[in-house]
Enzyme design. Structure first.
Site, PDB file in Angstrom:
ATOM      1  CE  LYS A  33      63.461 -15.140 -13.731  1.00 13.67           C
ATOM      2  NZ  LYS A  33      63.610 -16.143 -12.647  1.00 13.67           N
ATOM      3  CB  THR A  53      78.506 -24.229 -10.798  1.00 15.23           C
ATOM      4  OG1 THR A  53      79.199 -23.484  -9.783  1.00 15.23           O
ATOM      5  CG2 THR A  53      79.469 -24.613 -11.901  1.00 15.23           C
ATOM      6  CD  GLU A  79      78.603 -14.844  -6.235  1.00 13.72           C
ATOM      7  OE1 GLU A  79      78.796 -16.040  -5.908  1.00 13.72           O
ATOM      8  OE2 GLU A  79      77.742 -14.125  -5.731  1.00 13.72           O
ATOM      9  CB  CYS A  96      77.936 -18.165  -3.047  1.00 20.13           C
ATOM     10  SG  CYS A  96      78.162 -16.398  -2.823  1.00 20.13           S
ATOM     11  CD  GLU A 118      77.174 -23.986  -3.486  1.00 19.70           C
ATOM     12  OE1 GLU A 118      77.483 -22.870  -3.030  1.00 19.70           O
ATOM     13  OE2 GLU A 118      76.799 -24.162  -4.668  1.00 19.70           O
TER      14      GLU A 118
END
Length: 498
Positions: free
Chosen positions: A195, A249, A269, A303, A400
């Site tokens: 996906k 996250t 991840e 990331c 982030e």
């Protein structure tokens, strides 16, 4: 559908592909969703529509899971020898290389990234990873185990494929993330429903043709495009054995909750806020170029981007001046232009988020050394930005950003424990880098940093043989290397009384 795809940099093949009608890929067949629904695919360089992708619904999820289950349990794939399985995965890699120029253009158009990087990094790495994982197909071993039970025993372990896997990939490296997920799962003998992110479905749709050309049996790889509802349906499906996810996250936490329905295996991840620690003895020419690449590559949408700099006060100003020069050298523009080195952000949503952080940094008192605003008048471009003299409580330091924005802080002593506390003062733990000529100090620092990967005198480079993954809220599980094979296999113990 009347969509204009006109660009001097696009090949005829890519232009025709983008404008064509697109299909889901289920059981080696191109199918349309029963609902007939599609969603728009936008060019992040100008925000204009470039294609329509099919939107899978609940029926297509069921069809794909059913096809993958049948292929895993009873199809030719289930009976295929490890050697023949490895040959198919190797061929997949060769076809990625064969169609590399085309895939790079698709990736650049869809994601916005510079086409030269897409070709030399994304496509090349994907092909190499397929070839590397193909070799593991014949080397997935169990162990013979001596036991102390009374009597005579023969005990051993087998490592078997985990089963039907849902693989949900992000928009920052669409092709590369597909390869990261597909290669080890196929080498291990699993079947897959892939996906892609709804922002970047085109390379995955092109992969359907390549998978068919490689000769994978029906149902081994299925591709469903759509929004988060498709991913959620896969995560909660009782006949999915494993979910592999790369992304934020926040979404990773939702996937963990959704996977409890049948306690399926999960690997995640997730996000990062990676520190780059520059000591006063570092080779500044190397450090400046490496730290700049660590944050500005892929428009900061990595990331493991080195988004927090801790630099010794003796070289802090020189490092800031060097980073400002590197930011100024960036050639922003259309990713398909070979001269471009920094493309746009992926979407209007991401553009707004990053611009919000730029405003927050200035408001909170960060010194703008370079950049600090949008670039151009159309598309989702943000200038490579360097904030100096930031403080730990600022949102730009703690959260982030996922854009070409770095925050720098000086330190004035060489106490490794103190530096490690600063580097580890984050909920994330994905990557970090240490810049110094003192090899002993470098390795001592690497041991103290809580991150899945620590680079010394570099930041970002990966190799297909190196395990990759995170600590803390950056997730768990390792991709690449043999550890990726372990993600897609179970260990079975056999104990025979003789």
């Amino acid at each position: 559908m009347n969509i204009l795809v006109k660009n001097d940099f696009l090949s005829t093949e890519v232009s025709n592909f983008v404008r064509a009608k697109h299909y889901l890929f289920i059981n080696n067949k191109k199918v349309l969703p029963r609902s007939g629904k599609t969603f728009d695919v936008l060019n992040p360089a100008n925000g204009q529509k470039i294609a329509e992708a099919p939107e899978a619904g609940p029926e297509e999820v069921e069809d794909a899971v059913r096809a993958a289950r049948a292929a895993f349990e009873s199809g030719p794939w289930a009976r295929m020898s490890p050697n023949d399985r490895g040959k198919l995965v190797w061929k997949f890699g060769e076809l990625l290389e064969k169609y590399g120029d085309e895939l790079a253009q698709i990736e650049s158009l869809d994601n916005g990234k510079p086409v030269t990087y897409a070709r030399n990094v994304d496509v090349a790495f994907s092909a190499e990873l397929m070839r590397y994982m193909a070799g593991w197909s014949t080397k997935i071993l169990g162990n013979s185990i001596p036991v102390s039970l009374p009597g005579d025993w023969h005990a051993y372990t087998l490592r078997e494929p985990v089963g039907v896997c849902a693989q949900i990939i992000p928009w920052n490296f669409p092709l590369l993330m597909a390869a990261w997920k597909l290669a080890p799962a196929l080498a291990a003998g699993c079947t897959i429903i892939l996906k892609p992110a709804e922002q970047t479905p085109l390379s995955a749709l092109r992969l359907a043709d390549i998978i068919a050309e490689a000769g994978f049996p029906a149902g081994v790889v299925n591709i469903l495009t759509g929004d988060g509802r498709v991913g959620a349906a896969l995560v909660e499906h009782p006949d999915i054995d494993k979910v592999a996810f790369t992304g934020s996250t926040e979404v990773g936490k939702l996937i963990m909750k959704g996977a409890t329905s049948n306690l399926k295996k999960v690997s995640l991840e997730l996000g990062g806020k990676s520190p780059a620690i520059v000591f006063d003895d570092a080779d500044l020419d190397v450090a400046i170029a490496g730290v700049a690449n660590g944050i500005f590559f892929n428009s900061g949408q990595c990331c493991t981007a080195g988004s927090r700099i801790y630099a010794h006060k003796k070289i802090f100003d020189k490092l800031m001046a060097g980073l400002a020069l590197e930011a100024g050298k960036a050639k922003l523009g259309l990713g398909l232009d070979p001269a471009t080195t920094v493309g746009p952000l992926i979407s209007d949503e991401q553009f707004g988020k990053v611009c919000g952080y730029l405003e927050a940094g200035r408001r909170d008192g960060a010194e703008v050394v370079a950049g600090g605003s949008r670039w151009g008048t159309e598309g989702y471009f943000v200038q490579p930005t360097v904030f100096a003299h930031t403080t730990p409580e600022m949102s730009v330091v703690r959260e982030e950003i996922f854009g070409p924005v770095v925050c720098a802080m000086p330190f004035d002593d060489d106490d490794l424990e103190s530096l490690a506390r600063k580097a580890n003062d984050t909920v994330y733990g994905l990557g970090a880098s240490v810049w110094t000529r003192d090899i002993g100090r470098a390795h001592k620092m690497a041991r103290r940093i809580k991150a899945g990967t620590v680079w010394i005198n570099s930041h970002l480079p990966n190799d297909v043989a190196l395990p990759f993954g995170g600590f803390k809220q950056s997730g768990f599980g390792r991709e690449m290397g043999y550890e990726a094979i372990e993600l897609y296999t179970h260990v079975k113990t056999v104990a025979a009384s003789l």
